[in-house]
Structures are given as C-alpha cells and as structure tokens.
Design a protein around this motif. Structure first.
Motif, mmCIF file in Angstrom:
data_model
loop_
_atom_site.group_PDB
_atom_site.id
_atom_site.type_symbol
_atom_site.label_atom_id
_atom_site.label_comp_id
_atom_site.label_asym_id
_atom_site.label_seq_id
_atom_site.Cartn_x
_atom_site.Cartn_y
_atom_site.Cartn_z
ATOM 1 N N ILE A 1 0.869 -1.178 0.000
ATOM 2 C CA ILE A 1 0.000 0.000 0.000
ATOM 3 C C ILE A 1 0.901 1.221 0.000
ATOM 4 C CG2 ILE A 1 -1.781 1.281 1.225
ATOM 5 C CD1 ILE A 1 -2.790 -1.416 2.306
ATOM 6 N N ILE A 2 0.825 2.005 -1.084
ATOM 7 C CA ILE A 2 1.719 3.157 -1.224
ATOM 8 C C ILE A 2 1.035 4.479 -0.909
ATOM 9 C CG2 ILE A 2 3.247 2.007 -2.851
ATOM 10 C CD1 ILE A 2 1.778 3.594 -5.098
ATOM 11 N N ILE B 1 -9.795 1.934 -5.129
ATOM 12 C CA ILE B 1 -8.501 1.272 -4.961
ATOM 13 C C ILE B 1 -7.942 0.950 -6.344
ATOM 14 C CG2 ILE B 1 -7.361 -0.782 -4.033
ATOM 15 C CD1 ILE B 1 -9.708 -0.842 -1.936
ATOM 16 N N GLN B 2 -6.692 1.316 -6.557
ATOM 17 C CA GLN B 2 -6.043 0.998 -7.821
ATOM 18 C C GLN B 2 -4.813 0.149 -7.535
ATOM 19 O OE1 GLN B 2 -4.287 4.079 -10.569
ATOM 20 N NE2 GLN B 2 -5.997 3.313 -11.793
ATOM 21 N N ILE B 3 -4.681 -0.936 -8.299
ATOM 22 C CA ILE B 3 -3.588 -1.883 -8.123
ATOM 23 C C ILE B 3 -2.821 -2.000 -9.443
ATOM 24 C CG2 ILE B 3 -2.944 -4.226 -7.443
ATOM 25 C CD1 ILE B 3 -5.830 -4.459 -6.276
ATOM 26 N N VAL B 4 -1.496 -1.933 -9.355
ATOM 27 C CA VAL B 4 -0.629 -2.100 -10.523
ATOM 28 C C VAL B 4 0.323 -3.256 -10.235
ATOM 29 C CG1 VAL B 4 1.100 -1.023 -12.015
ATOM 30 C CG2 VAL B 4 -0.677 0.384 -10.953
ATOM 31 N N LYS B 5 0.406 -4.202 -11.156
ATOM 32 C CA LYS B 5 1.387 -5.282 -10.999
ATOM 33 C C LYS B 5 2.690 -4.819 -11.640
ATOM 34 C CE LYS B 5 2.518 -10.085 -11.407
ATOM 35 N NZ LYS B 5 2.061 -11.437 -11.656
ATOM 36 N N SER C 1 -2.989 1.801 -4.237
ATOM 37 C CA SER C 1 -3.328 3.091 -3.631
ATOM 38 C C SER C 1 -4.830 3.119 -3.359
ATOM 39 C CB SER C 1 -2.907 4.262 -4.532
ATOM 40 O OG SER C 1 -3.551 4.183 -5.776
ATOM 41 N N ILE C 2 -5.194 3.799 -2.274
ATOM 42 C CA ILE C 2 -6.581 3.865 -1.842
ATOM 43 C C ILE C 2 -6.979 5.330 -1.688
ATOM 44 C CG2 ILE C 2 -8.239 3.216 -0.045
ATOM 45 C CD1 ILE C 2 -6.178 1.054 0.838
#
Length: 116
Positions: A83-84, A97-101, A110-111
């Motif tokens: 979580i950045i 919420i956005q998630i990047v692999k 990030s939330i």
C-alpha cells in the motif's frame, strides 16, 4: 504468404473497437467471492460482508485494475501487495482502490475516497 510486418494496408484506422478489446481492458464486474480475476474486467466492485482476504489470478506485469469497495470490515491483500497511498476507510460509502502489478508477486496499491 506470411505477413512479416504490420503496414497500413494490413491494419487500417478504426479496426480496434470497444467490442474487440480484451475483457480485462473493459467493463465492470462484481467480485462474488474473494478472487480478483484480472482477465475478467477493468473495474471490480464489492460490498464486504465480513473480513476478506483477496487473491489475484490471471495477473500480468503492467496490468492495472480499479476496485470500488465498501463495508466495515478488514481487508487482507495478497503477499507482495504494497500500500503506497491511503488507508481503507470502513465508514466511507466507497473506497477507490487501484492496483498495478510491477513484477513477479509485486503489486503497488493506492486507496482514496470521495472528498468531503
């Protein structure tokens, strides 16, 4: 005759349409359990009914997924998720919420929530 390079005579303007896009690049789907299938949609929604441990499947480096999650329960993310920015707000009507692999078993998350 084999085609060895893409030219304008092979791929004309406007040949890539929304209907032809891979499902993972379009659409919204509800997460019914705990599995987030990165192939199935671009945006996922879920209202938590209990503490939830998510898992990822069909994820590839460079993919980005958006989640809209609500519910007053704790979330546990898969190993390698960092979580950045932000914090899950159990009282918010929705958390974005956005998630990047970014690598093998490496995800940046990030939330955020609606501004008050």
């Amino acid at each position: 005759m084999a085609i060895t390079k893409v030219t304008s005579s092979v791929l004309s303007d406007s040949t890539i349409t929304q209907e032809k896009l891979y499902p993972g690049f379009k659409g919204t789907s509800a997460i019914s359990g705990t599995e987030i299938n990165w192939d199935s949609s671009a945006v996922f929604t879920k209202t938590l009914g209990a503490a939830t441990t998510f898992t990822y499947v069909n994820d590839e480096i460079g993919m980005v997924k958006d989640l809209v999650i609500s519910g007053a329960y704790q979330i546990t993310w898969p190993t390698g998720t960092k979580i950045i920015a932000g914090e899950y707000d159990t009282a918010a009507s929705a958390n974005f919420i956005q998630i990047v692999k970014t690598g093998a078993a490496e995800y940046f998350l990030s939330i955020s929530k609606e501004a008050s």
